[in-house]
Design an enzyme around this catalytic site. Structure first.
Site, PDB file in Angstrom:
ATOM      1  N   HIS A 299      39.326   2.496   9.747  1.00  0.00           N
ATOM      2  CA  HIS A 299      40.149   3.825   9.438  1.00  0.00           C
ATOM      3  C   HIS A 299      39.115   4.842   9.906  1.00  0.00           C
ATOM      4  O   HIS A 299      39.865   5.959   9.907  1.00  0.00           O
ATOM      5  CB  HIS A 299      40.201   3.883   7.875  1.00  0.00           C
ATOM      6  CG  HIS A 299      38.952   4.133   7.013  1.00  0.00           C
ATOM      7  ND1 HIS A 299      38.327   3.191   6.260  1.00  0.00           N
ATOM      8  CD2 HIS A 299      38.219   5.218   6.782  1.00  0.00           C
ATOM      9  CE1 HIS A 299      37.216   3.671   5.769  1.00  0.00           C
ATOM     10  NE2 HIS A 299      37.243   4.932   5.890  1.00  0.00           N
TER      11      HIS A 299
ATOM     12  N   ASP B 139      39.665  -3.918   7.700  1.00  0.00           N
ATOM     13  CA  ASP B 139      38.972  -2.506   8.013  1.00  0.00           C
ATOM     14  C   ASP B 139      37.970  -2.402   8.687  1.00  0.00           C
ATOM     15  O   ASP B 139      36.900  -1.853   8.289  1.00  0.00           O
ATOM     16  CB  ASP B 139      38.948  -1.909   6.504  1.00  0.00           C
ATOM     17  CG  ASP B 139      38.659  -0.260   6.716  1.00  0.00           C
ATOM     18  OD1 ASP B 139      39.114   0.112   7.672  1.00  0.00           O
ATOM     19  OD2 ASP B 139      38.243   0.467   5.668  1.00  0.00           O
TER      20      ASP B 139
ATOM     21  N   SER C   1      31.556   6.086   5.235  1.00  0.00           N
ATOM     22  CA  SER C   1      32.551   4.881   5.545  1.00  0.00           C
ATOM     23  C   SER C   1      31.797   4.211   6.827  1.00  0.00           C
ATOM     24  O   SER C   1      31.717   4.749   7.711  1.00  0.00           O
ATOM     25  CB  SER C   1      33.928   5.205   5.929  1.00  0.00           C
ATOM     26  OG  SER C   1      34.578   5.732   4.628  1.00  0.00           O
TER      27      SER C   1
END
Length: 402
Positions: free
Chosen positions: A130, A160, A243
């Site tokens: 993402h 992901d 992230s």
């Protein structure tokens, strides 16, 4: 004595008559009268004295202050050049920071920031899907502040995870990979990332849970961008921008890839502005064992494979467990003919309640448990059929990822 020899006597001095019109006055007519200093002279002298006193006093004050400031020394510790213990937070950070990067991504919808870490000396960097999804340009910034462009090697929305690559960079410092099977609840961990674009931010905490089934994504509506993670849960502060960054053990080895956080629920009135943003002590990381396998496949082929059992699940089922649907997509059978599930004996309507003895409470959890393994792994499924439990052995198949 004769008259011609008579000497005239002086007249007697007049007596003091207190009742006279004026008292007796004696005047020395032969001397100038003395006059006192005039007023302007007194003022001038006073001003000169004041100026001299002020100047001398100020000089003495400055001199005293300088001497006192020179002598004032507060106690302070000496400079300590000793390295920190390797298993301390500072020691872990010193080891890992050279291998952690910040990613600035521009896309059609704007820009975003994420984190990644170096996998090898060839320039491969692992991050979250993402972070780089729909990226037009990617800039990688190292802990030294140097920035270079990067290209996407491969990515997978189901896990992901994504791999990007930089070229022409020397002296890369790959991070050591640990083993997420060795992680225990309570183990100390360190997270490194760029929360809110604050690069090289180090936070610390513990593993607060393992095997936590989470899903993320789903913005497209068709489920193609939903990621399923059998996650490590940590209370180390993780925020937007973390992230893709590493979650490290006490030996500075990567045990997880920071991927998601849980925010506070919004107010009951639905006011989005009252939702708390940022870390509330619930962060989730993709186990490194899963990340390693996916990264290897992405580097090798540009795509990752997903383990499957070859059945279509009824995602609307609200009971406990994961129920196999009555029909598959486009009216096809819900159990793929000749697939892993069919060979194991799974039939439409079966409710799968356990995987290798661990309870699953819904379709998402079953997918997560399956995807935490590799294609070709053998699993034991507990199935509820017509009120009776039975045990089935299934060998996972393989399907292409996104």
């Amino acid at each position: 004595m004769s008259d011609d020899q008579h000497t005239e006597q002086p007249a007697p001095a007049p007596g003091y008559d207190p009742w006279a019109a004026a008292p007796l006055q004696v005047v020395d007519a032969g001397a100038e009268p003395r006059r006192g200093p005039r007023m302007w002279q007194l003022v001038a002298v006073g001003v000169v004295i004041a100026l001299l006193a002020g100047g001398i006093g100020g000089y003495l004050g400055v001199l005293t202050e300088r001497r006192s400031s020179t002598r004032l020394q507060l106690p302070q510790a000496a400079v300590d050049h000793k390295d920190r213990a390797p298993d301390s937070v500072a020691g872990i950070a010193a080891t890992a920071l050279p291998g952690v990067v910040t990613l600035h991504v521009s896309s059609g919808s704007g820009g975003s920031t994420g984190t990644g870490f170096v996998l090898d000396g060839e320039g491969h960097i692992l991050t979250n899907n993402h972070v780089v999804a729909d990226a037009k340009d990617i800039t990688v910034t190292f802990s030294t502040g140097e920035s270079v462009a990067a290209d996407v090697v491969g990515r997978d929305g189901g896990y992901d995870l994504a791999v990007v690559k930089v070229n022409g960079v020397r002296g890369l410092r790959p991070l050591a990979l640990g083993n997420s099977e060795n992680v225990r609840v309570g183990d100390p961990v360190v997270a490194i990332g760029a929360p809110f674009d604050l690069s090289n931010t180090v936070t610390a905490g513990i593993i607060s849970a393992t095997g936590r089934p989470i899903t993320a994504g789903g913005d497209k509506g068709d489920g193609s961008d939903v990621s399923y993670v059998d996650a490590l849960q940590t209370d180390a502060p993780i925020n937007p921008g973390n992230s893709g960054g590493p979650l490290l053990d006490s030996r500075a080895r990567v045990i997880g890839i920071n991927s998601a956080i849980r925010g506070a629920d919004k107010a009951q009135d639905g006011d989005e502005g009252t939702r708390q943003s940022g870390s509330i002590g619930l962060g989730f990381a993709i186990p490194v064992n899963q990340g390693k396998r996916v990264a290897e496949e992405l580097i090798r082929t540009g795509h990752a494979t997903h383990p499957v059992i070859g059945v279509t699940l009824d995602m609307q089922y609200t009971g406990d467990g994961a129920r196999v649907g009555a029909k598959g997509q486009d009216g096809k059978p819900s159990v793929l003919a000749g697939g892993p599930g069919a060979r194991a004996g799974i039939t439409a309507g079966d409710v799968i309640t356990k995987v290798d003895g661990q309870r699953v409470h819904g379709g998402d959890e079953l997918i997560i448990k399956i995807r935490s393994h590799r294609p070709g792994d053998a699993l034991t499924l507990t199935v509820l059929r017509e009120g009776r439990e039975r045990t089935l052995e299934v060998v996972l198949g393989s399907a292409g990822g996104s």
